[in-house]
Design an enzyme around this catalytic site. Structure first.
Site, mmCIF file in Angstrom:
data_model
loop_
_atom_site.group_PDB
_atom_site.id
_atom_site.type_symbol
_atom_site.label_atom_id
_atom_site.label_comp_id
_atom_site.label_asym_id
_atom_site.label_seq_id
_atom_site.Cartn_x
_atom_site.Cartn_y
_atom_site.Cartn_z
ATOM 1 N N MET A 1 7.066 -2.047 -0.964
ATOM 2 C CA MET A 1 6.621 -0.639 -1.061
ATOM 3 C C MET A 1 7.728 0.326 -0.649
ATOM 4 O O MET A 1 7.463 1.357 -0.052
ATOM 5 C CB MET A 1 5.402 -0.409 -0.141
ATOM 6 C CG MET A 1 4.240 -1.327 -0.439
ATOM 7 S SD MET A 1 2.868 -1.081 0.711
ATOM 8 C CE MET A 1 3.457 -1.956 2.155
ATOM 9 N N ASP B 1 -7.085 -5.515 -7.921
ATOM 10 C CA ASP B 1 -6.102 -4.464 -7.684
ATOM 11 C C ASP B 1 -5.167 -4.249 -8.851
ATOM 12 O O ASP B 1 -5.019 -5.113 -9.703
ATOM 13 C CB ASP B 1 -5.197 -4.909 -6.525
ATOM 14 C CG ASP B 1 -5.725 -4.423 -5.208
ATOM 15 O OD1 ASP B 1 -6.611 -3.572 -5.232
ATOM 16 O OD2 ASP B 1 -5.236 -4.896 -4.173
ATOM 17 N N LYS C 1 -4.704 0.551 -6.878
ATOM 18 C CA LYS C 1 -4.344 1.871 -7.257
ATOM 19 C C LYS C 1 -3.116 1.845 -8.120
ATOM 20 O O LYS C 1 -2.300 0.941 -8.019
ATOM 21 C CB LYS C 1 -4.107 2.721 -6.000
ATOM 22 C CG LYS C 1 -2.948 2.202 -5.144
ATOM 23 C CD LYS C 1 -2.841 3.013 -3.848
ATOM 24 C CE LYS C 1 -1.662 2.585 -3.036
ATOM 25 N NZ LYS C 1 -1.497 3.340 -1.800
HETATM 26 N N1 SAH Z 1 0.170 -8.524 -0.961
HETATM 27 C C1 SAH Z 1 1.236 -8.218 -1.870
HETATM 28 C C2 SAH Z 1 1.993 -6.986 -1.450
HETATM 29 C C3 SAH Z 1 1.172 -5.738 -1.449
HETATM 30 S S1 SAH Z 1 2.078 -4.319 -1.062
HETATM 31 C C4 SAH Z 1 2.152 -9.439 -1.998
HETATM 32 O O1 SAH Z 1 2.029 -10.374 -1.214
HETATM 33 O O2 SAH Z 1 2.964 -9.467 -2.922
HETATM 34 C C5 SAH Z 1 2.574 -3.740 -2.633
HETATM 35 C C6 SAH Z 1 4.054 -3.970 -2.856
HETATM 36 O O3 SAH Z 1 4.285 -5.313 -3.212
HETATM 37 C C7 SAH Z 1 4.677 -3.183 -3.965
HETATM 38 O O4 SAH Z 1 4.972 -1.867 -3.570
HETATM 39 C C8 SAH Z 1 5.926 -3.973 -4.223
HETATM 40 O O5 SAH Z 1 6.895 -3.715 -3.251
HETATM 41 C C9 SAH Z 1 5.429 -5.391 -3.999
HETATM 42 N N2 SAH Z 1 5.102 -6.106 -5.223
HETATM 43 C C10 SAH Z 1 3.916 -6.635 -5.560
HETATM 44 N N3 SAH Z 1 4.016 -7.305 -6.722
HETATM 45 C C11 SAH Z 1 5.284 -7.192 -7.122
HETATM 46 C C12 SAH Z 1 6.031 -7.689 -8.233
HETATM 47 N N4 SAH Z 1 5.453 -8.427 -9.182
HETATM 48 N N5 SAH Z 1 7.349 -7.396 -8.300
HETATM 49 C C13 SAH Z 1 7.945 -6.668 -7.366
HETATM 50 N N6 SAH Z 1 7.299 -6.171 -6.302
HETATM 51 C C14 SAH Z 1 5.995 -6.434 -6.171
#
Ligand code: SAH
Length: 509
Positions: A177, A40, A62
């Site tokens: 998100m 991803d 995406k």
């Molecule tokens: N499964 C992922 C989340 C997926 S949803 C997890 O556990 O982290 C996608 C959202 O994750 C993004 O819109 C953002 O809000 C957050 N996100 C993922 N990586 C991030 C990062 N390095 N810093 C800040 N937000 C992050």
């Protein structure tokens, strides 16, 4: 092999929040073994370097709102590859079961009868706050934590989120998100009775060197985000724990924080410097410019290797590559290290010395200043006239050391063990990032990296910062000058530590 072992399998693997070191051991092991890797947007692309040559890599998007592969297509792809007997790693940012539709992907596998394993990851929901100095719970501030999707429209009448209850909860609230809908989220919480003075923080690209954070309150944060043009992906933290940031903000306080540094080395060598810089908070763009291509020794040299110490009094190593490739040739002709005999060993540079000491070889001569001039001077002082010196090196190495040693009375034989060629691949997209974002610094560790960087001719977009140049030694500096580059500083010694100290000194100024 039993049927069970032979069948394909899908691993739903958490890639962690972004920093490479925050991925699990199990995840790394599976990625290294995978036949197919589907990843991803939020996964650290450095991970791709672990994939075996010949394995298939699929980018499932995406970026922003552009989805490269639809969810249905991803599901089908996983199932098809598993049915073909492949080991499929489905890598998802953070934890696979924290938002991001991992649960649905698993259901599809279960329904299709595909064996699967889930490897949890450190979710950005806890990691990004930690790297921004915010503990999610604290006895004085919060005893509960709620993870909330920010994807839903809070104005939607059939919202699955119980906004009144959420607003009343006193603990920490973490939105994922949620950047796009931040204004609606903050408004809705306040409408339902949350205090407008409640602290809020946003952390973007948390745990990576691109991390940025922003602090405000429920009442002010939406305007601040708009003013700063603060963008996704970010974690939103709502709660009193945000106040602890002023005391606990360890990551953004590192000395090289906010400095983007280009490191130009071969892929095999870069990690030492990259690690040191990253440890100090720098955003390191490791752009490989050259690739080492080993060259085999000729018949005569191979025969000489077998009786090495009858032919040579000294062997002089000027790079870690030379050590690696010399011994790889050596062990082709003999399985016994003792066949090296009593030849004396000289090394220039601490990385070279380290390679030799890893082989439990004592170094007879190592100049305190790590330059070839100094090496020649010290060696000439130490040897009797007409001593025979073997100099294993790269095809493009300059002749200066050889000339100096010959002038000093040595009988020098150069053994060409490798060629350096320009690196053409960009599997992690790091070159593209340099073009888009530029860098503040660039470090050159050898003349050939300078020449190959020059040949790559990478230009960043006009408003990106132009990197200042730090050079590792006088030979590298001379090459830079010859090609018309301005040098900001030359490291006092030709070591990685000295390079790192130089950049720290320049920034502290
Ligand atoms: N499964 C992922 C989340 C997926 S949803 C997890 O556990 O982290 C996608 C959202 O994750 C993004 O819109 C953002 O809000 C957050 N996100 C993922 N990586 C991030 C990062 N390095 N810093 C800040 N937000 C992050």
């Amino acid at each position: 092999m039993s049927e069970l072992v032979k069948t394909g399998r899908v691993y739903l693997v958490g890639a962690g929040p972004g920093a490479l070191g925050l991925i699990t051991l199990r995840a790394e092991q599976l990625i290294r073994q995978a036949d197919v890797l589907v990843y991803d947007y939020l996964c650290n692309p450095e991970i791709l370097r672990w994939v075996r040559p010949g394995s298939e890599i699929v980018y499932a998007g995406k970026s922003g709102s552009v989805q490269r592969l639809t969810q249905d297509k991803i599901n089908l792809l996983l199932i098809e590859h598993a049915r073909a007997g492949k080991q499929v790693v489905r890598l998802k940012g953070g934890d696979p079961y924290v938002f991001g539709r991992g649960g649905e992907e698993a259901q599809n596998l279960a329904r299709a009868g595909i064996p699967f394993e889930v490897v949890p990851g450190i979710t950005s929901a806890i990691a990004a706050p930690a790297y921004a100095g915010i503990p999610l719970t604290h006895r004085d501030f919060a005893s509960t934590v709620t993870f909330v999707t920010g994807h839903e429209d809070p104005a939607k009448p059939d919202s699955t989120i119980d906004w009144p209850q959420l607003a009343q909860l006193r603990g920490t609230k973490i939105f994922l998100m949620g950047v796009k809908r931040l204004r609606e989220i903050a408004d809705r919480l306040m409408t339902e009775g949350a205090d407008p003075a409640m602290p809020v923080a946003l952390v973007r690209w948390g745990t990576t060197a691109r991390q940025e954070s922003l602090e405000g309150t429920l009442g002010t944060i939406a305007d601040l985000v708009e003013k700063r043009g603060f963008k996704a992906p970010a974690i939103i933290i709502v709660g009193d724990v945000v106040k602890l940031r002023s005391e606990l903000n360890w990551y953004e306080a590192l000395p090289l924080w906010g400095q983007r540094v280009v490191v130009t080395r071969t892929r095999q060598q870069a990690s030492g410097l990259t690690e040191r810089l990253a440890q100090l908070g720098a955003d390191v763009l490791e752009i490989p410019t050259i690739r080492i291509v080993p060259l085999s020794l000729g018949d005569v040299q191979q025969k000489t290797l077998k009786v090495f110490s009858q032919h040579f009094d000294w062997v002089v190593f000027t790079s870690p590559n030379a050590v690696d490739l010399f011994f790889s040739e050596f062990f082709k002709v003999t399985p016994d290290l003792r066949d090296l005999g009593s030849v004396k060993i000289a090394a220039v540079g601490s990385a070279t010395a380290k390679k030799l000491s890893d082989l439990h070889l004592r170094i007879d001569l190592q100049p305190d200043i790590f330059t070839t001039e100094k090496l020649a001077e010290v060696l000439i002082g130490r040897m009797a006239s007409s001593e025979r010196i073997c100099l294993p090196r790269g095809r493009l190495a300059d002749a200066e050391l050889t000339n100096r040693l010959r002038t000093g009375g040595g009988v020098v034989e150069e053994w060409v063990l490798y060629d350096t060629q320009p690196e053409q691949e960009d599997p992690t997209g790091v070159r593209a990032r340099y073009v888009q974002e530029g860098a503040h610094w660039i470090m050159f560790t050898s003349s050939s990296t300078v020449e190959n960087w020059h040949a790559l001719n990478l230009q960043s977009v006009p408003d990106a910062p132009m990197p200042k140049i730090i050079s590792m030694g006088p030979v590298t500096s001379a090459t830079l000058k010859k090609l018309g580059y301005e040098i900001a500083a030359q490291a006092p010694a030709s070591t990685l530590d000295s390079l790192v100290e130089t950049i720290c000194r320049l920034i502290a100024k």
